[in-house]
Design a protein around this motif. Structure first.
Motif, short mmCIF file in Angstrom:
data_model
loop_
_atom_site.label_atom_id
_atom_site.label_comp_id
_atom_site.label_asym_id
_atom_site.label_seq_id
_atom_site.Cartn_x
_atom_site.Cartn_y
_atom_site.Cartn_z
N THR A 192 4.70 10.59 1.43
CA THR A 192 4.10 9.55 0.76
C THR A 192 3.37 8.76 1.96
N PRO A 193 2.11 8.46 2.00
CA PRO A 193 1.61 7.65 2.99
C PRO A 193 2.01 6.20 2.99
N THR A 194 2.14 5.58 3.87
CA THR A 194 2.33 4.02 3.95
C THR A 194 1.48 3.25 2.87
N PRO A 195 0.26 3.36 2.73
CA PRO A 195 -0.52 2.51 1.79
C PRO A 195 0.15 2.66 0.31
N THR A 196 0.71 3.87 0.06
CA THR A 196 1.16 4.03 -1.64
C THR A 196 2.27 3.00 -1.79
N TYR A 197 2.97 3.02 -0.58
CA TYR A 197 4.39 2.02 -0.80
C TYR A 197 3.63 0.71 -0.83
N TYR A 198 2.97 0.31 -0.18
CA TYR A 198 2.47 -0.99 -0.24
C TYR A 198 1.76 -1.47 -1.71
N ARG A 199 0.88 -0.44 -2.04
CA ARG A 199 0.31 -0.69 -3.21
C ARG A 199 1.52 -0.72 -4.43
N THR A 200 2.61 -0.06 -4.58
CA THR A 200 3.44 -0.04 -5.27
C THR A 200 4.11 -1.56 -5.27
N ALA A 201 4.60 -2.03 -4.06
CA ALA A 201 5.04 -3.40 -3.78
C ALA A 201 4.27 -4.47 -4.45
N MET A 202 2.89 -4.28 -4.21
CA MET A 202 1.94 -5.18 -4.85
C MET A 202 2.02 -4.95 -6.36
N GLU A 203 1.90 -4.00 -7.18
CA GLU A 203 2.02 -3.93 -8.52
C GLU A 203 3.60 -4.44 -8.72
N ASP A 204 4.65 -4.46 -8.29
CA ASP A 204 5.91 -5.11 -8.68
C ASP A 204 5.82 -6.50 -8.53
N LEU A 205 5.25 -7.15 -7.51
CA LEU A 205 5.02 -8.53 -7.47
C LEU A 205 3.98 -8.98 -8.64
N ARG A 206 3.12 -8.33 -8.99
CA ARG A 206 2.29 -8.80 -10.33
C ARG A 206 3.17 -8.67 -11.51
N GLN A 261 8.74 -3.03 3.08
CA GLN A 261 9.53 -3.16 4.49
C GLN A 261 9.13 -1.53 4.98
N PHE A 262 8.77 -0.78 4.20
CA PHE A 262 8.52 0.75 4.61
C PHE A 262 7.47 0.73 5.96
N ASP A 263 7.91 1.62 6.87
CA ASP A 263 7.38 1.66 8.07
C ASP A 263 5.70 1.78 7.87
N GLU A 264 4.79 1.36 8.93
CA GLU A 264 3.78 0.99 8.91
C GLU A 264 2.63 2.38 9.47
N GLU A 265 3.09 3.12 9.72
CA GLU A 265 2.51 4.52 10.37
C GLU A 265 2.60 5.66 9.71
N THR A 266 3.25 5.88 8.46
CA THR A 266 3.36 7.19 7.86
C THR A 266 2.10 7.51 7.20
N TRP A 267 1.72 8.91 7.82
CA TRP A 267 0.59 9.80 7.16
C TRP A 267 1.36 10.59 6.23
N TYR A 268 0.29 11.74 5.78
CA TYR A 268 0.58 12.61 4.76
C TYR A 268 1.78 13.60 5.28
N PHE A 269 1.45 14.00 6.60
CA PHE A 269 2.51 14.71 7.24
C PHE A 269 2.88 13.98 8.75
N GLY A 270 4.18 14.71 9.11
CA GLY A 270 4.49 13.96 10.44
C GLY A 270 5.25 14.91 11.26
N SER A 271 5.41 14.88 12.50
CA SER A 271 5.79 15.87 13.36
C SER A 271 7.39 15.99 13.16
N ASP A 272 8.18 15.19 12.50
CA ASP A 272 9.63 15.20 12.13
C ASP A 272 9.77 16.20 11.04
N SER A 273 8.81 16.58 10.14
CA SER A 273 9.21 17.23 9.09
C SER A 273 7.82 17.88 8.61
#
Length: 382
Positions: A221-235, A204-216
């Motif tokens: 942690t970029p978006t793909p890392t969260y999605y890879r973690t989700a994939m590992e948890d599903l497996r 559910q993490f947002d789809e547009e996060t890069w390593y740095f952002g204008s808000d901080s």
């Protein structure tokens, strides 16, 4: 007598040529000026600038390559799973006569195993295609920068793959919620599975996060890392399920709820397509039509695999309630929708005769699939 006419056309073409030359000169003037300035500088200035330009060109080459090459894309990817060979539903104890016979000969009890969930396997594989086989486009730096500050989604270029990935991700997100809330637990009598819970939170993490952002100023942690973690948890969940340490509740009421959620999800997409088709029908010049089309295409691409897998996980329920023919028809219609792959997306008028209306065609397939899902849900609810 023809000399004045010939002279007239010569003057016209000469004027056109001068106009084109002026436009080209105007476009090239900044580049020529910069090039002349660069040649007049010393190497201590040329070197860093040259290295910077090479790095920039390298970034853009990588970006263009990733947006144009779709690794692993295959509308017939479901065939690789051989769901028809499945003999048992997900979560039930596996019955292997060879293993049982061998265990009886050695007087040793056979290790207990259960059937993996095809829905979970397909969901994890869809994430793998999005972030491992391909780069996740929406969070790439150059995608976020856009075209001179203009969002790529508002242009005709480099956004089709990003929209497709977001569509697939929408199907994955919806499925992850249903796995946590109903499919991965006995409702009311068991807790939420920790692996599925983590997978839902990460996907559910947002789809547009890069390593740095204008808000901080701090790294992220970029978006793909969260999605890879989700994939590992599903497996991990499916590994636990195979060891009979997790639950997949393949009851008919869970299937009803799953179908209802999917029908609502694609119904929302149908409304978005209808709005774009009715009020923004600019034909080939509608620069947002391709976003809507490829998002819907990706969503159907994801649900094609997920619903095919659900047919294997809930095979006993589907056969017992007599919805097998309409289930197979729904899967065929999902696959038929994936045949629509125009090179350029056109959002023409429905009664037009020059520009096609690809959005209306995609909307038609979505409504057909949704109609079948609603019908199956109603039959199961009787």
């Amino acid at each position: 007598m023809l000399d004045p006419i010939v002279a007239f056309f010569q003057r016209v073409f000469a004027a056109i040529g001068r106009g084109i030359g002026l436009v080209v000169s105007w476009i090239l003037y900044p580049f020529i000026t910069v090039a002349n300035w660069y040649r007049a500088r010393a190497w201590i200035i040329k070197g860093p600038i040259g290295i910077g330009l090479l790095v920039l060109f390298g970034f853009y080459f990588y970006f263009i390559w990733q947006t144009q090459v779709w690794t692993g894309f295959n509308p017939d990817y479901v065939n690789d799973y051989n769901f028809a060979q499945r003999k048992q539903d997900a979560g039930v104890a596996a019955t292997d006569t060879n293993t049982t016979a061998a265990a009886s000969e050695t007087s040793q009890p056979a290790p207990k195993t259960c059937i993996r969930s095809a829905v979970v396997d397909v969901t994890a594989d869809l994430i793998d295609q999005n972030v491992d086989q391909n780069a996740w486009i929406s969070s790439m730096l150059l995608y976020k920068v856009g075209f001179f500050g203009l969002d790529w989604d508002n242009t005709p270029w480099f956004d089709n793959k990003a929209s497709f990935q977001r569509g697939v991700n929408q199907a994955v997100r919806r499925t992850s919620v249903e796995l946590v809330d109903s499919l991965g637990r006995v409702r009311g009598t068991s807790g939420v599975n920790a692996d599925l819970q983590r997978a839902r939170g990460n996907i559910q993490f947002d789809e547009e996060t890069w390593y740095f952002g204008s808000d901080s100023l701090l790294p992220k942690t970029p978006t793909p890392t969260y999605y890879r973690t989700a994939m590992e948890d599903l497996r991990k969940f499916n590994t636990s399920l195979e060891a009979c340490e997790a639950i997949f509740d393949g009851r008919s009421d869970n299937l009803i709820e799953f179908l209802d959620r999917i029908a609502n999800d694609i119904g929302s997409t149908s409304a978005i397509i209808r709005e774009r088709s009715e009020f923004h029908n600019g034909g080939w010049f509608d620069t947002r039509a391709d976003d809507r089309f490829w998002f819907a295409y990706g969503q159907l691409y994801g649900y094609y695999g997920i619903l095919s897998a659900a047919g294997a996980d809930f095979d006993a329920v589907i056969k017992a309630r007599g919805i097998e023919p309409i289930w197979q028809e729904s899967i065929k219609q999902l696959r038929s929708a994936l045949n629509i792959q125009p090179a350029i997306i056109s959002n023409g008028r429905e009664d037009g005769w020059i520009m096609p209306t690809h959005l209306a065609t995609m909307g038609f397939y979505i409504l057909r699939v949704r109609s079948n899902l609603v019908e199956m849900r109603d039959i199961l609810a009787r």
